[in-house]
Design a protein around this motif. Structure first.
Motif, PDB file in Angstrom:
ATOM      1  N   LEU A 766       0.862  -1.173   0.000  1.00  0.00           N
ATOM      2  CA  LEU A 766       0.000   0.000   0.000  1.00  0.00           C
ATOM      3  C   LEU A 766       0.901   1.226   0.000  1.00  0.00           C
ATOM      4  CD1 LEU A 766      -2.750  -0.966   2.609  1.00  0.00           C
ATOM      5  CD2 LEU A 766      -3.022  -0.817   0.133  1.00  0.00           C
ATOM      6  N   HIS A 767       0.690   2.141  -0.948  1.00  0.00           N
ATOM      7  CA  HIS A 767       1.506   3.347  -1.084  1.00  0.00           C
ATOM      8  C   HIS A 767       0.646   4.569  -0.779  1.00  0.00           C
ATOM      9  CE1 HIS A 767       4.027   1.078  -4.357  1.00  0.00           C
ATOM     10  NE2 HIS A 767       4.099   0.517  -3.169  1.00  0.00           N
ATOM     11  N   TYR A 768       1.258   5.530  -0.102  1.00  0.00           N
ATOM     12  CA  TYR A 768       0.573   6.813   0.098  1.00  0.00           C
ATOM     13  C   TYR A 768       1.588   7.947  -0.048  1.00  0.00           C
ATOM     14  CZ  TYR A 768      -2.581  10.413   1.691  1.00  0.00           C
ATOM     15  OH  TYR A 768      -3.362  11.532   1.736  1.00  0.00           O
ATOM     16  N   PRO A 769       1.289   8.950  -0.911  1.00  0.00           N
ATOM     17  CA  PRO A 769       2.268  10.007  -1.165  1.00  0.00           C
ATOM     18  C   PRO A 769       2.356  11.004  -0.022  1.00  0.00           C
ATOM     19  CG  PRO A 769       0.246  10.472  -2.363  1.00  0.00           C
ATOM     20  CD  PRO A 769       0.058   9.135  -1.700  1.00  0.00           C
ATOM     21  N   LEU A 770       3.566  11.329   0.363  1.00  0.00           N
ATOM     22  CA  LEU A 770       3.806  12.381   1.349  1.00  0.00           C
ATOM     23  C   LEU A 770       4.213  13.677   0.664  1.00  0.00           C
ATOM     24  CD1 LEU A 770       5.801  10.269   3.963  1.00  0.00           C
ATOM     25  CD2 LEU A 770       3.346  10.699   3.869  1.00  0.00           C
ATOM     26  N   SER A 771       4.869  13.564  -0.478  1.00  0.00           N
ATOM     27  CA  SER A 771       5.242  14.734  -1.279  1.00  0.00           C
ATOM     28  C   SER A 771       5.289  14.311  -2.740  1.00  0.00           C
ATOM     29  CB  SER A 771       6.612  15.274  -0.848  1.00  0.00           C
ATOM     30  OG  SER A 771       7.077  16.247  -1.780  1.00  0.00           O
ATOM     31  N   LEU A 772       4.607  15.092  -3.584  1.00  0.00           N
ATOM     32  CA  LEU A 772       4.634  14.838  -5.024  1.00  0.00           C
ATOM     33  C   LEU A 772       5.495  15.850  -5.759  1.00  0.00           C
ATOM     34  CD1 LEU A 772       0.859  13.960  -5.511  1.00  0.00           C
ATOM     35  CD2 LEU A 772       2.790  12.387  -5.555  1.00  0.00           C
ATOM     36  N   ASN A 773       6.260  16.613  -4.995  1.00  0.00           N
ATOM     37  CA  ASN A 773       7.174  17.573  -5.597  1.00  0.00           C
ATOM     38  C   ASN A 773       8.212  16.828  -6.431  1.00  0.00           C
ATOM     39  OD1 ASN A 773       9.210  19.469  -6.150  1.00  0.00           O
ATOM     40  ND2 ASN A 773       8.881  20.550  -4.218  1.00  0.00           N
ATOM     41  N   PRO A 774       8.348  17.150  -7.735  1.00  0.00           N
ATOM     42  CA  PRO A 774       9.324  16.428  -8.561  1.00  0.00           C
ATOM     43  C   PRO A 774      10.759  16.592  -8.083  1.00  0.00           C
ATOM     44  CG  PRO A 774       8.455  18.352  -9.727  1.00  0.00           C
ATOM     45  CD  PRO A 774       7.626  18.174  -8.496  1.00  0.00           C
ATOM     46  N   GLN A 775      11.012  17.620  -7.257  1.00  0.00           N
ATOM     47  CA  GLN A 775      12.354  17.788  -6.716  1.00  0.00           C
ATOM     48  C   GLN A 775      12.630  16.812  -5.574  1.00  0.00           C
ATOM     49  OE1 GLN A 775      14.432  19.870  -8.192  1.00  0.00           O
ATOM     50  NE2 GLN A 775      12.851  20.602  -9.583  1.00  0.00           N
ATOM     51  N   ALA A 776      11.574  16.283  -4.956  1.00  0.00           N
ATOM     52  CA  ALA A 776      11.742  15.330  -3.847  1.00  0.00           C
ATOM     53  C   ALA A 776      10.424  14.582  -3.672  1.00  0.00           C
ATOM     54  CB  ALA A 776      12.135  16.049  -2.563  1.00  0.00           C
ATOM     55  N   MET A 777      10.228  13.552  -4.482  1.00  0.00           N
ATOM     56  CA  MET A 777       9.016  12.749  -4.398  1.00  0.00           C
ATOM     57  C   MET A 777       9.176  11.732  -3.264  1.00  0.00           C
ATOM     58  SD  MET A 777       7.508   9.644  -5.173  1.00  0.00           S
ATOM     59  CE  MET A 777       8.588   8.882  -6.352  1.00  0.00           C
ATOM     60  N   ILE A 778       8.202  11.687  -2.338  1.00  0.00           N
ATOM     61  CA  ILE A 778       8.288  10.813  -1.165  1.00  0.00           C
ATOM     62  C   ILE A 778       6.956  10.089  -1.003  1.00  0.00           C
ATOM     63  CG2 ILE A 778       8.755  10.674   1.312  1.00  0.00           C
ATOM     64  CD1 ILE A 778      10.074  13.443   1.103  1.00  0.00           C
ATOM     65  N   TYR A 779       7.015   8.784  -0.780  1.00  0.00           N
ATOM     66  CA  TYR A 779       5.801   8.085  -0.396  1.00  0.00           C
ATOM     67  C   TYR A 779       6.116   7.014   0.634  1.00  0.00           C
ATOM     68  CZ  TYR A 779       6.992   4.305  -3.770  1.00  0.00           C
ATOM     69  OH  TYR A 779       7.599   3.286  -4.471  1.00  0.00           O
ATOM     70  N   ALA A 780       5.140   6.802   1.530  1.00  0.00           N
ATOM     71  CA  ALA A 780       5.249   5.774   2.558  1.00  0.00           C
ATOM     72  C   ALA A 780       4.581   4.501   2.055  1.00  0.00           C
ATOM     73  CB  ALA A 780       4.591   6.241   3.853  1.00  0.00           C
ATOM     74  N   LEU A 781       4.995   3.365   2.611  1.00  0.00           N
ATOM     75  CA  LEU A 781       4.411   2.103   2.168  1.00  0.00           C
ATOM     76  C   LEU A 781       4.352   1.112   3.325  1.00  0.00           C
ATOM     77  CD1 LEU A 781       6.789  -0.315   1.739  1.00  0.00           C
ATOM     78  CD2 LEU A 781       7.436   1.248  -0.092  1.00  0.00           C
ATOM     79  N   THR A 782       3.410   0.194   3.218  1.00  0.00           N
ATOM     80  CA  THR A 782       3.394  -1.006   4.041  1.00  0.00           C
ATOM     81  C   THR A 782       3.430  -2.192   3.087  1.00  0.00           C
ATOM     82  OG1 THR A 782       0.974  -1.139   4.070  1.00  0.00           O
ATOM     83  CG2 THR A 782       2.027   0.135   5.818  1.00  0.00           C
ATOM     84  N   PHE A 783       3.991  -3.294   3.519  1.00  0.00           N
ATOM     85  CA  PHE A 783       4.107  -4.428   2.607  1.00  0.00           C
ATOM     86  C   PHE A 783       3.868  -5.736   3.336  1.00  0.00           C
ATOM     87  CE2 PHE A 783       8.431  -3.982   4.262  1.00  0.00           C
ATOM     88  CZ  PHE A 783       8.788  -5.304   4.542  1.00  0.00           C
ATOM     89  N   ALA A 784       3.406  -6.714   2.568  1.00  0.00           N
ATOM     90  CA  ALA A 784       3.350  -8.113   2.989  1.00  0.00           C
ATOM     91  C   ALA A 784       3.831  -8.907   1.788  1.00  0.00           C
ATOM     92  CB  ALA A 784       1.933  -8.520   3.377  1.00  0.00           C
ATOM     93  N   GLU A 785       4.817  -9.751   1.982  1.00  0.00           N
ATOM     94  CA  GLU A 785       5.326 -10.510   0.857  1.00  0.00           C
ATOM     95  C   GLU A 785       5.716 -11.915   1.283  1.00  0.00           C
ATOM     96  OE1 GLU A 785       8.402  -8.249  -0.911  1.00  0.00           O
ATOM     97  OE2 GLU A 785       9.816  -8.440   0.722  1.00  0.00           O
ATOM     98  N   ALA A 786       5.830 -12.768   0.294  1.00  0.00           N
ATOM     99  CA  ALA A 786       6.172 -14.165   0.541  1.00  0.00           C
ATOM    100  C   ALA A 786       6.932 -14.695  -0.654  1.00  0.00           C
ATOM    101  CB  ALA A 786       4.914 -14.989   0.785  1.00  0.00           C
ATOM    102  N   GLY A 787       7.795 -15.658  -0.410  1.00  0.00           N
ATOM    103  CA  GLY A 787       8.552 -16.249  -1.506  1.00  0.00           C
ATOM    104  C   GLY A 787       9.362 -17.433  -1.041  1.00  0.00           C
ATOM    105  N   ASN A 788       9.900 -18.170  -2.014  1.00  0.00           N
ATOM    106  CA  ASN A 788      10.786 -19.289  -1.717  1.00  0.00           C
ATOM    107  C   ASN A 788      11.515 -19.669  -2.993  1.00  0.00           C
ATOM    108  OD1 ASN A 788      12.083 -21.231  -0.229  1.00  0.00           O
ATOM    109  ND2 ASN A 788      10.197 -22.168   0.575  1.00  0.00           N
ATOM    110  N   SER A 789      12.559 -20.458  -2.859  1.00  0.00           N
ATOM    111  CA  SER A 789      13.309 -20.951  -4.007  1.00  0.00           C
ATOM    112  C   SER A 789      13.641 -22.425  -3.804  1.00  0.00           C
ATOM    113  CB  SER A 789      14.584 -20.119  -4.214  1.00  0.00           C
ATOM    114  OG  SER A 789      15.421 -20.163  -3.073  1.00  0.00           O
ATOM    115  N   TRP A 790      13.753 -23.155  -4.924  1.00  0.00           N
ATOM    116  CA  TRP A 790      13.925 -24.599  -4.888  1.00  0.00           C
ATOM    117  C   TRP A 790      15.016 -25.020  -5.888  1.00  0.00           C
ATOM    118  CZ3 TRP A 790       9.474 -21.850  -5.095  1.00  0.00           C
ATOM    119  CH2 TRP A 790       8.569 -21.976  -4.017  1.00  0.00           C
ATOM    120  N   PRO A 791      15.641 -26.190  -5.665  1.00  0.00           N
ATOM    121  CA  PRO A 791      16.745 -26.612  -6.539  1.00  0.00           C
ATOM    122  C   PRO A 791      16.312 -27.026  -7.940  1.00  0.00           C
ATOM    123  CG  PRO A 791      16.870 -27.702  -4.398  1.00  0.00           C
ATOM    124  CD  PRO A 791      15.532 -27.048  -4.478  1.00  0.00           C
TER     125      PRO A 791
END
Length: 852
Positions: A766-791
């Motif tokens: 989930l992204h939410y912008p804190l500043s959309l100024n092209p000189q300093a674009m900032i956004y906060a995020l929360t994440f949930a992720e999952a993954g794995n690797s196999w031979p």
């Protein structure tokens, strides 16, 4: 001296007081006949009441002068008084006649000079130093300013507003004046502020609201919120102006559910405690309305059923004016009724919905259409591009002269210009200039350049070490202007080419040098791209290549373990028109040469050299609404890539069962597939200021041709950590999984991760912008992720994954690229994974979080 008074009394409401033009009276010989205006010559003019001002200047400002002829009664006297009032320095202005002799008149200007500010101070202990500084900026009164009741009231109001914004709604302000004996007609002003307790909203009660639960109404109010200890982002302050807006939001909420007569009839504020207030909001919901019969009148180009399909409103649907307007005029995806006509060139088209019958709770609509004639594009221009050449912009423009006008072409043009990354998307404008007489339209695109070249001085953590980067990326380069005089400002630019020079190092442990160049429009006529890339990297255990022996002679260092890689790539890309023009293809040929020196800790092939000649093909569909380093709110990107080498062992026909590693891997062979998706959708908010959901998914497979050789030691997947793919340029593909240690997430019977052949990864952010100024674009995020690797593919279990979640922030600075900071918590540590259960930070500067 006998005074004769001029004209009838005239009162001027003013911030300074009032003035009076006085009536002439006297003996019969001096009497003015008001029914018969007469012209007089000003024989004398004097000023009284302004000892600190220049009397001649006052007379000049009034517009009156000795020798001037004026008519009495007339406008000259009134205008003179008004001219003096406008100066803002008098508390009273009068003009009187001292004497009349025939057609000659002697005038006196009487003024009351306002006192001036000598200085102002705050009563000791009432405000802090920082508050005093802020208040000084807010009231903006300086030494010498004339003071009157309006000025005093302005100062009080500004100070009260200042503290009300901070939650002190009971603030009282008293102004104490004292004559300054050191300066004539001057006042010392002392400001006494009594803030009282900080007051916040304790409760909001909705009276008469039955359609919505109170929680929904609470959330509808954007700024008027109850103070709750668990909500650190809510101040609970009361702002009267914002409260008025929030009441309208409540009404709009009802409108959206068919209550078109709903209104907030009144509100009441009461005191709960010295530092808490409560608010009653009285709502009259009214009746709930529904759409009944909807008809179209005047349409001949499109059938009614087609218009109804785009309208998407059926008989019995809840009446919603906002929905109706969006389906008629303003659908974000271009599926409204107007778009049908505007995309076919009917620029002069118009429609008007008319309520022909309101019966009980039902509304009949008649939508009246004027189709007009089609408009042809005449001229297309662009303004505001101070750096980018017109040809670079015009080749992305979809509206061409001679074509029929199309709204969707304009929207697509804006998207194409936005994803170039050269312009500020927030300030991009389109100005259609229709000419109904000729049936044409001129289209003007307005852009504003933004910095997009990067001087990358960056760092990150990878492999337990700090990685430093020095890079130059010129994203709007011009190769053809390199040898033209006057184009180096400071570099030749404007043709949309990309040139990158990059060096990374951790000292003896790791070094990498990279050069790349991309021409997005090879030949300048079609969107066919050419890219070339050269790189060299060296990675080791930090030991020097050669050391001195006992005789002082330099010999190879047997303790050194390392790998050196030289590589080159040339690729061609093409934008497709089918299935739609969001598709593109890209193919390249890459050659890598590896030299390994006792590097078995990472690869199963430890010593020798290897050649990797591979052919890569990528097909992708990219409909993102912004350049990927910008704040993306909508669209998707889907990519399928394949990488193959010739089956060298099959071509040679050799039996390699007993072959050495050098013989097996002299020419690397494999096939590799990757599939990635990324979807963006806005959830709450409008435009760029939206909470955005981003769902990503990726799979990878590394296969082999010959079981006698097995899986290639290079090109394997390594999952876990921050995924500093720019760090391990040693033939590995590193993918991030935040919350876990680097390269720690795999499923295998061995504890040493030498890379896996299959991988799966899923991410939700989930992204939410804190500043959309092209000189300093900032956004906060929360994440949930999952993954794995196999031979191997046989062991691949796409839902047997390791999970994590966390929060982060992204900052994009044009000169430095993307900066990221995440904190992730792992949920699935096991015998292979030893990451901290408390979580960990992942910090990157100018680097990617892997390709999956």
């Amino acid at each position: 001296m006998k005074q004769l008074f001029l004209v009838s009394s005239i009162f001027f409401s003013s911030v300074l007081g009032f003035s009076q033009v006085q009536t002439i009276s006297g003996n019969s010989s001096d009497t003015i006949d008001y029914s018969n205006p007469k012209e007089y010559l000003i024989a004398g003019l004097i000023v009284e009441g302004a000892p600190n001002l220049d009397n001649n200047l006052i007379m000049s400002v009034s517009g009156l002068a000795t020798g001037q002829k004026i008519r009495i009664p007339g406008d000259a006297i009134s205008e003179a008084i008004m001219n003096l009032w406008k100066q803002g320095i008098f508390g009273d202005v009068q003009i009187v006649a001292d004497k009349i002799m025939g057609d000659k008149i002697f005038l006196r200007i009487l003024v009351l000079e306002l006192p001036r500010l000598s200085r102002f101070t705050f009563k000791r202990g009432t405000v802090s130093k920082s508050e005093a500084d802020d208040i000084r900026d807010k009231i903006a009164i300086n030494r010498g300013k004339p003071l009157n009741e309006a000025t005093y009231q302005f100062v009080k109001n500004q100070i009260k507003d200042f503290y009300i914004e901070k939650g002190y709604i009971d603030t009282k302000v008293e102004l104490i004046t004292q004559t300054d004996t050191a300066a004539p007609n001057s006042i010392i002003l002392t400001i006494d502020v009594q803030k009282g307790p900080k007051v916040k909203i304790g409760e909001i009660t909705f009276v008469g609201a039955t359609e919505f639960k109170k929680g929904k109404l609470f959330r509808t109010m954007k700024e008027t919120k109850r103070k709750r200890w668990w909500n650190v982002f809510n101040s609970g302050k009361f702002y009267e102006n914002e409260f008025e807006k929030d009441k309208q939001f409540i009404v709009d909420k009802y409108y959206g559910k068919g209550y078109r007569d709903a209104k907030v009839v009144r509100d009441s504020i009461y005191r709960i405690s010295p530092n808490r207030i409560g608010i009653y909001v009285f709502v009259n919901e009214g009746k709930k309305y529904y759409f009944r019969n909807i008809s179209f009148v005047g349409n001949s180009i499109f059938k009614t059923k087609d218009l109804m399909q785009n309208l998407g409103i059926k008989k019995g649907d809840v009446y919603n004016q906002e929905l109706l307007d969006s389906r008629l005029y303003m659908s974000a995806n271009g599926s409204d009724v107007s778009s049908l006509y505007l995309d076919k060139g009917y620029l002069f088209f118009s429609l008007q919905p008319v309520e022909v019958l309101v019966e009980n709770d039902s509304i009949d609509l008649e939508i009246r259409i004027y189709e007009g004639k089609q408009a042809t594009v005449n001229k297309v221009t662009v303004i505001g591009n101070t750096k980018t050449n017109d040809k670079v912009i015009m080749r992305e423009v979809r509206t061409k002269p001679g074509q029929l006008f199309s709204r969707s072409d304009i929207i697509r043009t804006q998207r194409e210009l936005s994803i170039l990354g050269y312009f500020d998307a927030e300030k991009m404008q389109v100005n259609p200039k229709p000419n109904p007489l000729t049936g044409t339209v001129d289209i003007e695109y307005v852009v504003e350049e933004r910095p997009n070249d990067q001087l990358e001085l960056s760092g990150g953590f990878g492999g337990g070490r700090v990685v430093g980067t020095l890079g130059l990326s010129f994203n709007n380069f011009s190769m053809q202007n390199m040898f033209r005089k006057g184009t180096w400002t400071p570099l030749p630019s404007g043709d949309g080419q990309r040139l990158s020079l990059r060096a990374q190092s951790t000292g003896l442990f790791f070094q990498s040098y990279n050069f790349s160049f991309t021409e997005p429009w090879l030949g300048g006529k079609k969107p066919n791209s050419l890219s070339v890339n050269f790189f060299y990297s060296a990675q080791s255990n930090g030991k020097t290549r050669r050391i001195k022996n006992s005789n002082g002679v330099k010999v190879p260092n047997t303790e050194r373990r390392g790998v050196d890689i030289w590589g080159a790539t040339i690729g061609l890309g093409k934008r497709l028109k089918k299935p739609d023009d969001y598709f593109s293809i890209f193919g390249d040929v890459t050659y890598n040469y590896y030299v390994l020196d006792n590097y078995g800790q990472t690869f199963i092939f430890a010593d020798g050299f290897a050649n990797n000649l591979n052919f890569n093909f990528v097909i992708s569909r990219n409909s993102l609404d912004a350049f990927e380093t910008d704040y993306v709110t909508n669209g998707s990107k889907i990519t399928l890539s394949t990488g193959i080498t010739p089956p060298w062992s099959r071509l040679s026909g050799k039996d390699l069962r007993d072959a050495t590693d050098q013989e097996k891997y002299k020419w690397i062979e494999y096939y590799k597939f990757k599939f990635t998706t990324s979807f963006f959708r806005p959830l709450v908010g409008k435009g760029k200021k939206s909470l955005v959901a981003n769902l990503r998914m990726g799979y990878g497979l590394l296969g082999y041709y010959n079981p006698q050789i097995g899986t290639s030691p290079f090109e394997r997947f390594y999952l876990g950590g921050s995924g500093l793919s720019g760090f391990a340029l040693d033939g590995r593909e590193i993918i991030a999984l935040r919350g876990y240690d680097d390269n720690s997430v795999f499923t295998s019977d061995v504890f040493n991760n030498r890379g896996m052949a299959t991988i799966a990864k899923y991410t939700f952010e989930l992204h939410y912008p804190l500043s959309l100024n092209p000189q300093a674009m900032i956004y906060a995020l929360t994440f949930a992720e999952a993954g794995n690797s196999w031979p191997s593919l046989k062991e691949f279990k796409p839902f047997n994954v390791k999970r994590s979640a966390g929060v982060g922030v992204r900052v994009f600075l044009p000169m430095f690229g993307l900066l990221g900071l995440d904190y992730g918590w792992p949920f699935d540590n096991d015998m292979f994974i030893k990451s901290s259960p408390k979580g960990q930070f992942h910090f990157t500067i100018g680097m990617n979080l892997g390709e999956l």
